[in-house]
Design a protein around this motif. Structure first.
Motif, PDB file in Angstrom:
ATOM      1  N   VAL A  76      34.879  27.542  37.036  1.00  0.00           N
ATOM      2  CA  VAL A  76      33.974  27.448  38.166  1.00  0.00           C
ATOM      3  C   VAL A  76      34.212  27.867  39.577  1.00  0.00           C
ATOM      4  CG1 VAL A  76      31.959  26.513  38.932  1.00  0.00           C
ATOM      5  CG2 VAL A  76      32.164  26.586  36.706  1.00  0.00           C
ATOM      6  N   GLY A  77      35.497  27.029  39.768  1.00  0.00           N
ATOM      7  CA  GLY A  77      36.023  27.015  41.196  1.00  0.00           C
ATOM      8  C   GLY A  77      36.480  28.479  41.519  1.00  0.00           C
ATOM      9  N   TYR A  78      37.202  29.060  40.282  1.00  0.00           N
ATOM     10  CA  TYR A  78      37.978  30.212  40.631  1.00  0.00           C
ATOM     11  C   TYR A  78      36.607  31.407  40.809  1.00  0.00           C
ATOM     12  CZ  TYR A  78      41.564  27.593  38.554  1.00  0.00           C
ATOM     13  OH  TYR A  78      42.465  26.719  38.023  1.00  0.00           O
ATOM     14  N   LEU A  79      35.664  31.544  40.340  1.00  0.00           N
ATOM     15  CA  LEU A  79      34.804  32.204  40.295  1.00  0.00           C
ATOM     16  C   LEU A  79      34.058  32.379  41.828  1.00  0.00           C
ATOM     17  CD1 LEU A  79      32.963  32.181  36.927  1.00  0.00           C
ATOM     18  CD2 LEU A  79      34.218  34.081  37.900  1.00  0.00           C
ATOM     19  N   LEU A  80      33.615  31.118  42.238  1.00  0.00           N
ATOM     20  CA  LEU A  80      33.243  30.800  43.467  1.00  0.00           C
ATOM     21  C   LEU A  80      34.249  31.242  44.677  1.00  0.00           C
ATOM     22  CD1 LEU A  80      31.526  27.267  43.046  1.00  0.00           C
ATOM     23  CD2 LEU A  80      30.515  29.377  43.175  1.00  0.00           C
ATOM     24  N   ALA A  81      35.633  31.069  44.610  1.00  0.00           N
ATOM     25  CA  ALA A  81      36.684  31.410  45.225  1.00  0.00           C
ATOM     26  C   ALA A  81      36.489  32.853  45.522  1.00  0.00           C
ATOM     27  CB  ALA A  81      37.977  31.123  44.847  1.00  0.00           C
ATOM     28  N   GLY A  82      36.258  33.681  44.185  1.00  0.00           N
ATOM     29  CA  GLY A  82      35.953  35.174  44.304  1.00  0.00           C
ATOM     30  C   GLY A  82      34.852  35.524  45.113  1.00  0.00           C
ATOM     31  N   ILE A  83      33.700  34.630  45.102  1.00  0.00           N
ATOM     32  CA  ILE A  83      32.614  34.850  45.917  1.00  0.00           C
ATOM     33  C   ILE A  83      32.825  34.747  47.337  1.00  0.00           C
ATOM     34  CG2 ILE A  83      30.017  34.279  46.327  1.00  0.00           C
ATOM     35  CD1 ILE A  83      29.939  33.529  43.559  1.00  0.00           C
ATOM     36  N   ALA A  84      33.744  33.880  47.682  1.00  0.00           N
ATOM     37  CA  ALA A  84      33.964  33.554  49.101  1.00  0.00           C
ATOM     38  C   ALA A  84      34.932  34.607  49.717  1.00  0.00           C
ATOM     39  CB  ALA A  84      34.620  32.243  49.103  1.00  0.00           C
ATOM     40  N   LEU A  85      35.724  35.178  48.752  1.00  0.00           N
ATOM     41  CA  LEU A  85      36.616  36.220  49.394  1.00  0.00           C
ATOM     42  C   LEU A  85      36.218  37.563  49.036  1.00  0.00           C
ATOM     43  CD1 LEU A  85      40.114  34.931  47.867  1.00  0.00           C
ATOM     44  CD2 LEU A  85      39.345  34.887  50.182  1.00  0.00           C
ATOM     45  N   GLY A  86      34.966  37.792  48.385  1.00  0.00           N
ATOM     46  CA  GLY A  86      34.645  39.324  48.366  1.00  0.00           C
ATOM     47  C   GLY A  86      33.515  39.653  49.480  1.00  0.00           C
ATOM     48  N   PRO A  87      33.202  40.914  49.222  1.00  0.00           N
ATOM     49  CA  PRO A  87      32.600  41.709  50.329  1.00  0.00           C
ATOM     50  C   PRO A  87      31.136  41.138  50.575  1.00  0.00           C
ATOM     51  CG  PRO A  87      32.572  42.994  48.260  1.00  0.00           C
ATOM     52  CD  PRO A  87      33.584  41.736  48.135  1.00  0.00           C
ATOM     53  N   SER A  88      30.612  40.230  49.618  1.00  0.00           N
ATOM     54  CA  SER A  88      29.335  39.975  49.619  1.00  0.00           C
ATOM     55  C   SER A  88      29.164  38.778  50.653  1.00  0.00           C
ATOM     56  CB  SER A  88      28.428  39.825  48.072  1.00  0.00           C
ATOM     57  OG  SER A  88      29.288  38.715  47.539  1.00  0.00           O
ATOM     58  N   SER A  89      30.286  38.142  50.849  1.00  0.00           N
ATOM     59  CA  SER A  89      29.943  36.834  51.736  1.00  0.00           C
ATOM     60  C   SER A  89      30.907  37.178  53.213  1.00  0.00           C
ATOM     61  CB  SER A  89      30.742  35.812  50.974  1.00  0.00           C
ATOM     62  OG  SER A  89      31.962  35.955  50.759  1.00  0.00           O
ATOM     63  N   PRO A  90      30.399  36.444  54.164  1.00  0.00           N
ATOM     64  CA  PRO A  90      30.985  36.971  55.575  1.00  0.00           C
ATOM     65  C   PRO A  90      32.567  36.136  55.469  1.00  0.00           C
ATOM     66  CG  PRO A  90      29.435  34.927  55.850  1.00  0.00           C
ATOM     67  CD  PRO A  90      29.259  35.542  54.168  1.00  0.00           C
ATOM     68  N   GLY A  91      33.188  36.701  56.421  1.00  0.00           N
ATOM     69  CA  GLY A  91      34.508  36.026  56.877  1.00  0.00           C
ATOM     70  C   GLY A  91      35.544  36.878  55.949  1.00  0.00           C
ATOM     71  N   PHE A  92      36.720  36.184  55.709  1.00  0.00           N
ATOM     72  CA  PHE A  92      37.986  37.044  55.364  1.00  0.00           C
ATOM     73  C   PHE A  92      37.641  37.519  54.007  1.00  0.00           C
ATOM     74  CE2 PHE A  92      41.800  36.583  52.507  1.00  0.00           C
ATOM     75  CZ  PHE A  92      42.588  37.376  53.272  1.00  0.00           C
ATOM     76  N   VAL A  93      37.980  38.919  53.888  1.00  0.00           N
ATOM     77  CA  VAL A  93      37.743  39.604  52.628  1.00  0.00           C
ATOM     78  C   VAL A  93      39.303  40.336  52.376  1.00  0.00           C
ATOM     79  CG1 VAL A  93      36.707  41.482  51.314  1.00  0.00           C
ATOM     80  CG2 VAL A  93      35.632  40.173  53.236  1.00  0.00           C
ATOM     81  N   VAL A  94      39.811  39.933  50.916  1.00  0.00           N
ATOM     82  CA  VAL A  94      40.897  40.414  50.611  1.00  0.00           C
ATOM     83  C   VAL A  94      40.716  41.898  49.978  1.00  0.00           C
ATOM     84  CG1 VAL A  94      41.759  38.187  49.996  1.00  0.00           C
ATOM     85  CG2 VAL A  94      40.420  39.640  48.029  1.00  0.00           C
ATOM     86  N   ASP A  95      41.765  42.361  49.676  1.00  0.00           N
ATOM     87  CA  ASP A  95      41.608  43.954  48.993  1.00  0.00           C
ATOM     88  C   ASP A  95      41.161  43.789  47.696  1.00  0.00           C
ATOM     89  OD1 ASP A  95      42.388  46.615  47.934  1.00  0.00           O
ATOM     90  OD2 ASP A  95      43.905  46.840  49.437  1.00  0.00           O
ATOM     91  N   VAL A  96      39.745  44.170  47.406  1.00  0.00           N
ATOM     92  CA  VAL A  96      39.193  44.169  46.259  1.00  0.00           C
ATOM     93  C   VAL A  96      39.982  45.103  45.224  1.00  0.00           C
ATOM     94  CG1 VAL A  96      37.129  44.306  44.977  1.00  0.00           C
ATOM     95  CG2 VAL A  96      36.983  43.431  47.248  1.00  0.00           C
ATOM     96  N   ALA A  97      40.236  46.259  45.618  1.00  0.00           N
ATOM     97  CA  ALA A  97      41.136  47.284  44.679  1.00  0.00           C
ATOM     98  C   ALA A  97      42.130  46.749  44.185  1.00  0.00           C
ATOM     99  CB  ALA A  97      41.057  48.601  45.248  1.00  0.00           C
ATOM    100  N   LEU A  98      43.046  46.133  45.148  1.00  0.00           N
ATOM    101  CA  LEU A  98      44.272  45.388  44.856  1.00  0.00           C
ATOM    102  C   LEU A  98      44.083  44.181  43.909  1.00  0.00           C
ATOM    103  CD1 LEU A  98      47.322  45.823  45.133  1.00  0.00           C
ATOM    104  CD2 LEU A  98      47.240  44.587  47.014  1.00  0.00           C
ATOM    105  N   ALA A  99      43.143  43.449  44.158  1.00  0.00           N
ATOM    106  CA  ALA A  99      42.646  42.658  43.323  1.00  0.00           C
ATOM    107  C   ALA A  99      42.484  42.865  41.867  1.00  0.00           C
ATOM    108  CB  ALA A  99      41.759  41.674  43.858  1.00  0.00           C
ATOM    109  N   GLY A 100      41.762  43.875  41.756  1.00  0.00           N
ATOM    110  CA  GLY A 100      41.535  44.334  40.337  1.00  0.00           C
ATOM    111  C   GLY A 100      42.895  44.961  39.653  1.00  0.00           C
ATOM    112  N   GLN A 101      43.656  45.416  40.407  1.00  0.00           N
ATOM    113  CA  GLN A 101      44.890  45.624  39.644  1.00  0.00           C
ATOM    114  C   GLN A 101      45.768  44.554  39.239  1.00  0.00           C
ATOM    115  OE1 GLN A 101      47.281  48.856  41.870  1.00  0.00           O
ATOM    116  NE2 GLN A 101      45.385  49.670  42.553  1.00  0.00           N
ATOM    117  N   LEU A 102      45.568  43.624  40.059  1.00  0.00           N
ATOM    118  CA  LEU A 102      46.415  42.235  39.600  1.00  0.00           C
ATOM    119  C   LEU A 102      45.634  41.746  38.423  1.00  0.00           C
ATOM    120  CD1 LEU A 102      47.251  40.957  43.046  1.00  0.00           C
ATOM    121  CD2 LEU A 102      48.977  42.016  41.667  1.00  0.00           C
ATOM    122  N   ALA A 103      44.521  41.806  38.575  1.00  0.00           N
ATOM    123  CA  ALA A 103      43.415  41.264  37.462  1.00  0.00           C
ATOM    124  C   ALA A 103      43.852  41.877  35.979  1.00  0.00           C
ATOM    125  CB  ALA A 103      42.067  41.403  37.922  1.00  0.00           C
ATOM    126  N   GLU A 104      44.207  43.199  36.074  1.00  0.00           N
ATOM    127  CA  GLU A 104      44.628  43.920  34.850  1.00  0.00           C
ATOM    128  C   GLU A 104      45.695  43.213  34.343  1.00  0.00           C
ATOM    129  OE1 GLU A 104      43.514  46.065  32.010  1.00  0.00           O
ATOM    130  OE2 GLU A 104      42.512  46.759  34.167  1.00  0.00           O
TER     131      GLU A 104
END
Length: 598
Positions: free
Chosen positions: A34-62
């Motif tokens: 649950v915490g990992y998913l919430l961390a993704g929301i916090a880092l994602g484009p749908s929330s304000p503040g710091f946003v990581v590279d979503v495309a790069l994170a997707g490749q790492l997720a692969e």
């Protein structure tokens, strides 16, 4: 973000924020997922503040997907599945179509295209292996009969998802590219046949060549004595086979990694391979869940709460409720069926993989993926509450034996007795659970010539006991009438060797109602359980790890030169209270205090 530091910033941000949110979730007694998913929301484009590279994170997720599927294959055991095939195989194969149908019907009612409805239904039909295994482990059920049923159920679901990942792209492509019904039918059959042939060719190649080459390679690496080379070899095999299978045979990374794990699982090095790959698997799995959280659109939760609620309802009904009903119909005890159904009442990692596949194929919209991810997040959060509800239902049903008996009427005969004493026995022992622990206790009783009656829920175990001349009862000791056949009113000892604390508490209450003075010995897994049983008046609540420590301490003292009497005295002092209590020591550690010197 500078391109040259994007990878470093993405990893640092994902691991750091996931750690914080995961720690908070653990403190709140929720799965860290649950915490990992919430961390993704916090880092994602749908929330304000710091946003990581979503495309790069997707490749790492692969990479996380590959290692996750590699781990599934590494721990896949056909033997474990065959032992519970009468429940897990038909149950999962019936439950998944029902949940799939509910999800697909819901998507079609929203006006979605058939391809999106198929992906949506599949995503809602498979429970999270990570969450279920953690729930079973926390409740001490992983090594029980119920735990084996749940694991077998998950294995069937995982295999079905692997097959879906292989066939889904071909089927959706064929359906999308056809224009006429006849041509579409012929084209679909052709694509499916070609895909199956490619998969079969890959599996045959891995069976003929990889089955020998991979263990041979790992064996030679082990002989070098280099741990890092072995870890590198395991990662090279898992990633290399996944990428090679995709490039040469057109199968998914997930299937390639799964087959690589199955190949290594047949080697005697499989345990070490799993242990060495586990840290990397855990790390990239975190990235996988964080990247999934980045894709959750918060506006979906705000603007379409009814759709989110409907998705959650389909997951709970299609997975938890349907699984419970099917297990009862397949002659599994009602209480255990309720608990296992609750553990299956959520979705997770494989749903994310299916959703990502649907988006990449262009059949699932971002809204659909957000609904799947939101449904996963909500059901994982609600899972402890679902267990609370199930516990209340089970307790209420246990107080209504007549109703419970009617609900379980479709079960096979719940009682199978051996040739018990012709007259009512007395001063005997009742042994509940005849697994690894129970068998040892039963053998001790037999060698000492002490009479006992054993109870077990596994029909094969009871049949084996009958062949050995053991007095046995087949059934669930918590069900009405089962304990009566062991004559608890004249017994002198009750030994509960099964690992389920909830099961044990209920048995104690039933036996105490008939014999208030009976001695009781219980197996526990935690200090809190031990204290609870002591409050119930149990004479001995033994924790496995502590008894192992006593045994190791005794042999260590003997090896160090102590004679038998001195070693016995020391162990008895440890058992009796001449030692610091575990809870006291733990509180000191948490307070950063040094324990007193002894």
């Amino acid at each position: 973000m500078h391109p040259e530091t994007a990878l470093l910033v993405t990893l640092a941000g994902a691991f750091g924020v996931a750690f914080v949110f995961g720690l908070v979730a653990a403190k709140l007694r929720m799965p860290p997922l649950v915490g990992y998913l919430l961390a993704g929301i916090a880092l994602g484009p749908s929330s304000p503040g710091f946003v990581v590279d979503v495309a790069l994170a997707g490749q790492l997720a692969e990479i996380g997907v590959i290692l996750l599927m590699f781990g599934v294959g590494l721990h896949f055991s056909p033997g474990d599945l065959m032992r519970v095939r009468h429940i897990a195989l038909p149950g999962a194969l019936l439950q998944m179509p029902v949940a799939f149908g509910l999800g697909a019907w819901l998507a079609l009612s929203w006006g979605w295209a058939p391809g999106g409805a198929v992906v949506f239904g599949l995503s809602l039909s498979v429970a999270s292996t990570v969450v279920v295994l953690r729930v079973l482990e926390d409740r001490g059920l992983l090594d029980s009969v119920d735990g084996r049923v749940a694991v077998g159920w998950l294995v069937v679901e995982d295999l079905a998802v692997v097959i879906a990942l292989v066939l889904l792209p071909a089927v959706l492509e064929a359906v999308g590219s056809t224009t006429s019904g006849a041509a579409g039918s012929g084209g679909l059959v052709k694509v499916v046949v070609v895909t199956i042939l490619k998969v079969a060719a890959f599996i045959l190649l891995m069976g003929a060549v990889g089955r020998r080459a991979v263990p041979w390679l790992l064996t030679h690496v082990v002989r070098t004595g280099s741990r890092e080379l072995f870890t590198l070899a395991v990662l090279a095999v898992s990633l290399g086979v996944a990428v090679g299978a995709s490039a040469l045979f057109g199968v998914s990374f997930a299937l390639g990694a799964f087959v690589a794990g199955v190949v290594i699982s047949e080697s005697d090095l499989s345990y070490r391979a799993g242990a060495d790959a586990l840290p990397m698997q855990d790390a990239f799995a975190v990235i996988f869940f964080v990247s999934a959280g980045m894709l959750i659109d918060l506006q979906v939760l705000q603007q379409q709460p009814l759709k989110v609620a409907a998705t959650v309802g389909v997951i709970i009904v299609g997975n938890a409720v349907v699984s419970t009903v099917l297990m009862v119909l397949l002659r599994h005890p009602l209480g255990a069926s309720l608990r296992l159904g609750a553990s299956l009442g959520q979705i997770g990692e494989f749903s994310f993989i299916l959703a990502a596949l649907g988006v990449s194929l262009g059949v699932l919209t971002e809204e659909g993926r957000s609904l799947i991810l939101a449904g996963a997040l909500c059901t994982i959060v609600l899972n402890p509450a679902l267990f609370w509800v199930v516990g209340r239902i089970d307790g209420w049903l246990s107080s209504k034996p007549a109703l419970l008996d009617r609900l379980e009427r479709q079960k096979a005969p719940r009682l199978i007795t051996t040739d018990l004493w012709a007259v009512t026995p007395s001063r005997h022992a009742i042994l509940v659970g005849y697994g690894r622990v129970g068998r040892t206790i039963g053998e001790a009783f037999q060698r000492a010539g002490l009479p006992f009656i054993a109870i077990d829920q596994d029909r094969r175990v009871v049949d084996a006991m009958r062949m050995l001349g053991v007095n046995a009862v087949y059934g669930d000791a918590t069900r009405p009438g089962i304990l009566d056949h062991t004559h608890p009113e004249t017994a002198q000892l009750l030994v509960i060797a099964s690992p389920d604390p909830y099961h044990a508490r209920h048995i104690i209450e039933l036996v105490r109602a008939k014999n208030a003075h009976i001695d009781i010995i219980v197996r526990t897994h935690a200090d809190t359980e031990q204290e609870l049983f002591e409050q119930l008046g149990v004479e001995k609540a033994l924790m496995g790890e502590r008894e192992l420590a006593f045994g190791m301490a005794y042999h260590s003292l003997r090896s160090a030169g102590c004679d038998d009497d001195r070693a016995d005295d020391v162990i008895q002092q440890l058992r009796g209270g001449g030692r610091m209590h575990t809870r006291e020591f733990t509180s000191m550690m948490l307070a950063n205090e040094a324990p007193p010197r002894t």
